[in-house]
Enzyme design. Structure first.
Site, short mmCIF file in Angstrom:
data_model
loop_
_atom_site.label_atom_id
_atom_site.label_comp_id
_atom_site.label_asym_id
_atom_site.label_seq_id
_atom_site.Cartn_x
_atom_site.Cartn_y
_atom_site.Cartn_z
N SER A 132 0.85 -1.14 -0.04
CA SER A 132 0.06 0.05 0.01
C SER A 132 0.86 1.36 0.05
CB SER A 132 -0.87 0.04 1.28
OG SER A 132 -0.17 -0.34 2.55
N GLY A 143 8.12 -0.34 0.30
CA GLY A 143 7.70 -0.36 1.41
C GLY A 143 8.22 -1.43 2.29
N GLU A 156 11.13 -8.54 -4.97
CA GLU A 156 11.58 -7.18 -4.13
C GLU A 156 12.91 -7.34 -4.04
OE1 GLU A 156 7.46 -5.92 -1.97
OE2 GLU A 156 8.69 -7.38 -0.90
C1 A5P Z 1 5.17 -6.60 -0.04
O1 A5P Z 1 5.72 -8.16 -0.13
C2 A5P Z 1 5.82 -6.22 1.04
O2 A5P Z 1 7.17 -6.22 1.10
C3 A5P Z 1 5.55 -4.88 1.34
O3 A5P Z 1 6.61 -4.00 0.95
C4 A5P Z 1 5.37 -4.80 2.87
O4 A5P Z 1 4.48 -5.77 3.15
C5 A5P Z 1 4.73 -3.24 3.24
O5 A5P Z 1 3.48 -3.18 2.88
P1 A5P Z 1 2.63 -2.13 3.18
O6 A5P Z 1 3.11 -0.77 2.57
O7 A5P Z 1 1.17 -2.05 2.72
O8 A5P Z 1 2.33 -1.87 4.81
#
Ligand code: A5P
Length: 236
Positions: A30, A85, A106
């Site tokens: 998000s 994130g 990622e």
């Molecule tokens: C996705 O796999 C994650 O690494 C996200 O970057 C992490 O969960 C952060 O997500 P939010 O920004 O929704 O908290």
């Protein structure tokens, strides 16, 4: 400020770091989506010439909705900057990622980048990682054997007293990552040595990757109630 406004603030601040000509890694979640929206707005307003590698199918869709030009790591193997994130940010900008299930792509994208900026609200910054369950991406083949090996490593490293290993599910079926793998969430509570744990988990053949990002993030943009904090690797 509510959580969505803090994410929007972090996302907008990160979008201001993007320069025309950059090859970007674009994160998942998000907060990353708040960045994608802000980046789309800058591209439309300033006619920025950038190209991005999305870290998930979800992110690819969000980028397409903003008309952000996309590429792949096959076409563009070296990136200037990844913006993503995190679930937790600890000392030295060690991270837990993978709450959204995109940790493998990622990490591949972050490793292909010269720099990685993490964006989050201040609730993600902690003195010790581990309150958020550590996602461990595994090959479905030999699930029980891999889970046993993970449990043994955790016991050896003295996490066993507090450890609970849960196969992530979508209703009753295992959650399947973009790469076709499953995820075990390890409820460790406190990760005393993220470097050591990461190295040990990578020794298990059935473990594809884990959600500890050690030494990858170069900076963090943290949205707090009334300001933006910039953290670097000296963050303790
Ligand atoms: C996705 O796999 C994650 O690494 C996200 O970057 C992490 O969960 C952060 O997500 P939010 O920004 O929704 O908290």
């Amino acid at each position: 400020m509510d959580s969505a406004s803090l994410k929007a603030l972090a996302g907008t601040t990160a979008a201001e770091r993007v320069k025309s000509g950059m090859k970007l890694g674009i994160g998942t979640g998000s907060t990353a989506e708040a960045f994608i929206k802000a980046l789309g707005a800058r591209i439309r307003k300033e006619n920025l010439n950038i190209v991005g590698v999305p870290t998930s199918e979800r992110t690819a869709k969000a980028c397409k909705a903003e008309s952000i030009p996309l590429t792949t790591l096959d076409e563009t193997p070296k990136l200037d900057l990844t913006i993503d994130g995190a679930d937790e940010i600890g000392p030295g900008l060690s991270l837990i990622k993978g709450g959204g299930g995109a940790l493998l792509r990622e990490k591949i994208v972050a490793a292909a980048s010269d720099a990685m900026i993490v964006i989050a609200d201040e609730s993600k910054c902690l003195k010790t990682l581990g309150a958020f369950p550590l996602p461990i991406e595994i090959n479905p083949f030999g699930f029980a054997a891999t889970k046993t090996m993970i449990a043994e490593i955790l016991k050896k490293l003295e996490y066993s007293q507090s450890t609970d290993l849960t196969l992530r599910k979508n209703d009753t079926m295992p959650f399947v990552t973009d790469g076709g793998h499953w995820i075990i969430d390890a409820h460790l509570k406190k990760i005393t040595d993220p470097e050591k744990l990461g190295i040990e988990l990578n020794q298990i053949p059935g473990v594809v990757e884990h959600g500890l990002f050690n030494g990858l993030a170069t900076e963090a943009i943290i949205a707090a109630e009334d300001d933006i904090r910039i953290l670097n690797k000296t963050y303790a």
